[in-house]
Design a protein around this motif. Structure first.
Motif, short mmCIF file in Angstrom:
data_model
loop_
_atom_site.label_atom_id
_atom_site.label_comp_id
_atom_site.label_asym_id
_atom_site.label_seq_id
_atom_site.Cartn_x
_atom_site.Cartn_y
_atom_site.Cartn_z
N GLU A 285 0.82 -1.21 0.00
CA GLU A 285 0.00 0.00 0.00
C GLU A 285 0.86 1.27 0.00
OE1 GLU A 285 -3.09 0.70 -0.56
OE2 GLU A 285 -3.41 -1.44 -0.93
N ALA A 286 2.04 1.20 0.61
CA ALA A 286 2.95 2.35 0.54
C ALA A 286 3.36 2.60 -0.90
CB ALA A 286 4.17 2.11 1.43
N VAL A 287 3.67 1.53 -1.63
CA VAL A 287 4.03 1.66 -3.04
C VAL A 287 2.81 2.04 -3.86
CG1 VAL A 287 5.02 0.47 -5.03
CG2 VAL A 287 5.87 -0.04 -2.74
N CYS A 288 1.65 1.48 -3.53
CA CYS A 288 0.40 1.85 -4.20
C CYS A 288 0.14 3.35 -4.07
CB CYS A 288 -0.78 1.09 -3.59
SG CYS A 288 -1.04 -0.55 -4.25
N GLY A 289 0.32 3.85 -2.85
CA GLY A 289 0.07 5.27 -2.61
C GLY A 289 0.96 6.15 -3.46
N LEU A 290 2.24 5.79 -3.57
CA LEU A 290 3.16 6.58 -4.38
C LEU A 290 2.78 6.52 -5.87
CD1 LEU A 290 6.53 5.57 -2.66
CD2 LEU A 290 5.41 7.81 -2.57
N CYS A 291 2.41 5.33 -6.35
CA CYS A 291 2.00 5.19 -7.75
C CYS A 291 0.70 5.95 -8.01
CB CYS A 291 1.83 3.71 -8.10
SG CYS A 291 3.37 2.77 -8.10
N GLY A 308 5.70 6.24 -11.14
CA GLY A 308 5.31 5.09 -10.33
C GLY A 308 6.10 3.85 -10.66
N GLY A 309 6.24 3.56 -11.96
CA GLY A 309 6.99 2.38 -12.38
C GLY A 309 8.45 2.47 -12.02
N GLY A 310 9.02 3.67 -12.16
CA GLY A 310 10.43 3.86 -11.81
C GLY A 310 10.69 3.60 -10.34
N LEU A 311 9.80 4.11 -9.49
CA LEU A 311 9.96 3.88 -8.05
C LEU A 311 9.82 2.40 -7.71
CD1 LEU A 311 8.01 6.87 -6.41
CD2 LEU A 311 10.48 6.47 -6.41
N ALA A 312 8.80 1.76 -8.27
CA ALA A 312 8.57 0.34 -7.97
C ALA A 312 9.75 -0.52 -8.43
CB ALA A 312 7.28 -0.13 -8.63
N ALA A 379 1.88 5.68 2.93
CA ALA A 379 0.66 5.37 2.16
C ALA A 379 -0.40 6.44 2.37
CB ALA A 379 0.13 4.00 2.57
N VAL A 380 -0.64 6.83 3.63
CA VAL A 380 -1.69 7.82 3.94
C VAL A 380 -1.36 9.16 3.30
CG1 VAL A 380 -2.75 9.15 5.80
CG2 VAL A 380 -2.38 6.69 6.08
N VAL A 381 -0.13 9.62 3.45
CA VAL A 381 0.27 10.92 2.89
C VAL A 381 0.19 10.90 1.37
CG1 VAL A 381 2.21 12.51 2.61
CG2 VAL A 381 1.73 11.53 4.85
N SER A 382 0.65 9.82 0.76
CA SER A 382 0.65 9.74 -0.71
C SER A 382 -0.77 9.73 -1.26
CB SER A 382 1.40 8.49 -1.17
OG SER A 382 2.74 8.51 -0.75
N TYR A 383 -1.65 8.94 -0.68
CA TYR A 383 -3.03 8.90 -1.14
C TYR A 383 -3.70 10.27 -0.96
CZ TYR A 383 -3.48 3.85 -1.91
OH TYR A 383 -3.37 2.57 -2.42
N THR A 384 -3.45 10.90 0.18
CA THR A 384 -4.06 12.19 0.46
C THR A 384 -3.59 13.26 -0.53
OG1 THR A 384 -4.21 11.64 2.81
CG2 THR A 384 -4.41 13.96 2.21
N VAL A 385 -2.27 13.34 -0.72
CA VAL A 385 -1.71 14.32 -1.66
C VAL A 385 -2.25 14.08 -3.06
CG1 VAL A 385 0.41 15.11 -2.78
CG2 VAL A 385 0.37 14.73 -0.31
N GLY A 386 -2.31 12.83 -3.49
CA GLY A 386 -2.80 12.51 -4.82
C GLY A 386 -4.25 12.90 -5.01
#
Length: 397
Positions: A285-291, A308-312, A379-386
């Motif tokens: 979910e942390a990676v999901c959030g960033l993607c 997203g792909g580059g980070l993963a 995960a929480v921060v990434s989802y929120t920012v997105g």
């Protein structure tokens, strides 16, 4: 009289239905791959796990070597060819009985056919082939009471092995560490931090890009927003999809692996395995959030995929490289301790398999807690920012 459609502000069932319809085949394919991988890994680990016994065979080994030594002495005196293999075949019991009687008389020993059978039966409980014990005895017997020509020091089989390994460039310390290494534990580490993550990492990169950025890039987002659906509803609906799909997949894979573990292993630490899959879900979910955040930040699919792909890909590759800096790899001589720094350059490094595995045991190491909290916060921060960014940015519709 005209009826007005209710505007979806936080969640859109039609959009969720369309998202599921568009991605169910890919999710199912990844699920099957993950189930197959987990099952094969369990089977491989069960094959590599050495059966251990609580029976102390030291006494039987000493007795077995006594009989082998007696037979070697008798063969030297009488030019006979009595041996363990011939005895085990049961062809010449009378010859062995006669040999034991002579040895008992001359050396005041207590050898018998029954005693030899007892030693063989007891030593077989060790799980090691008796032929290996015979071979070891051959070396020990050949070097017994022998000394070097120059240094006059006693020669031993272990000394010969150490010198041979040194000449091959293999440290005896490495051999000792390898003997203490658990191959099944190393494969478990590889599964949870590398092989088991690859399929679902691939899935979330594709999903995150297709749910937001790809639709904006292709223009289909304009159709979605032309319906009574707010941007906030789109962002939250797709976020829920990204939260639920990995949960279902990891839940099914975890249940399957626990179930097959009972088929392959005598003892299964269910609590520990559940903790490992919960940790895996938080990491995913942390990676999901960033993607997801990348998909919301960029309006072009190629930029979203690159982010997203580059980070993963980096997280996966760094964890693979870092694995060669792990203690297990270093002990086998295939790793370099300096490579462990890569574990600090990937989110996978916060997924502490070793400490999570202690759950369900007598000695629980809770150092994994803060690491999982960091992953959850990402995960929480990434989802929120997105979600906030997508709700407010200008879209090229």
């Amino acid at each position: 009289m005209e009826t007005t459609k209710k505007t979806a502000r936080f969640f859109s069932k039609p959009l969720m239905g369309q998202t599921i319809k568009s991605n169910w085949a890919l999710c199912l394919a990844i699920l099957l791959v993950m189930i197959l991988l987990g099952t094969v890994m369990n089977y491989a680990m069960s094959m590599m796990t050495t059966e251990k016994t609580d029976v102390d065979v030291t006494e039987y080994q000493e007795s077995f070597y006594t009989y082998l030594g007696a037979l070697a002495t008798y063969d030297t005196m009488t030019q006979q060819e009595l041996s363990y293999k011939d005895f085990a075949a049961g062809n010449h019991d009378a010859a062995y009985e006669a040999a034991f009687e002579i040895l008992n008389t001359q050396a005041d020993m207590d050898l018998s056919i029954e005693g030899f059978h007892s030693a063989i039966e007891g030593l077989s409980q060790s799980g090691i082939s008796l032929d290996k014990y015979v071979e070891q005895f051959e070396y020990v017997y050949a070097l017994k009471q022998s000394e070097g020509v120059f240094n006059k020091e006693e020669l031993t089989a272990s000394g010969m092995l150490t010198i041979t390994l040194d000449m091959m460039g293999v440290s005896s310390d490495i051999v000792e560490k390898m003997s203490e290494m658990n191959p099944a534990s190393m494969m478990n580490q590889m599964y949870y931090t590398a092989m088991g993550l690859l399929p679902i990492f691939l899935l979330i990169v594709i999903l995150a890009n297709s749910l937001i950025a790809d639709q904006v890039d292709r223009g289909s987002m304009a159709y979605v927003l032309s319906t009574p659906t707010k941007r906030s509803a789109v962002a939250i609906t797709q976020m829920v999809f990204m939260l639920v799909v990995p949960l279902i997949l990891i839940g099914i894979v975890g249940a399957t692996r626990i179930g097959t573990s009972f088929l392959f292993f005598d003892e299964v630490n269910v609590a520990g395995m559940i903790a490992l899959f919960i940790g895996m879900y938080i990491l995913v979910e942390a990676v999901c959030g960033l993607c997801y955040m990348g998909s919301c930040l960029f309006s072009q699919s190629k930029k979203s995929m690159a982010f997203g792909g580059g980070l993963a890909v980096w997280f996966f590759l760094a964890s693979m490289i870092g694995m060669f800096g792990s203690e297990n790899m270093v002990n086998t001589g295939m790793g370099v301790s300096e490579l462990s720094i890569f574990n600090n350059l990937t989110l996978v490094g916060l997924y502490d398999v070793d400490t999570l595995s202690t759950i369900g045991t007598a000695n629980v190491d809770t150092s994994f807690v803060w690491k999982l909290l960091v992953l959850a916060a990402i995960a929480v921060v990434s989802y929120t920012v997105g979600a906030v960014r997508f709700s407010k940015k200008d879209l090229p519709l």
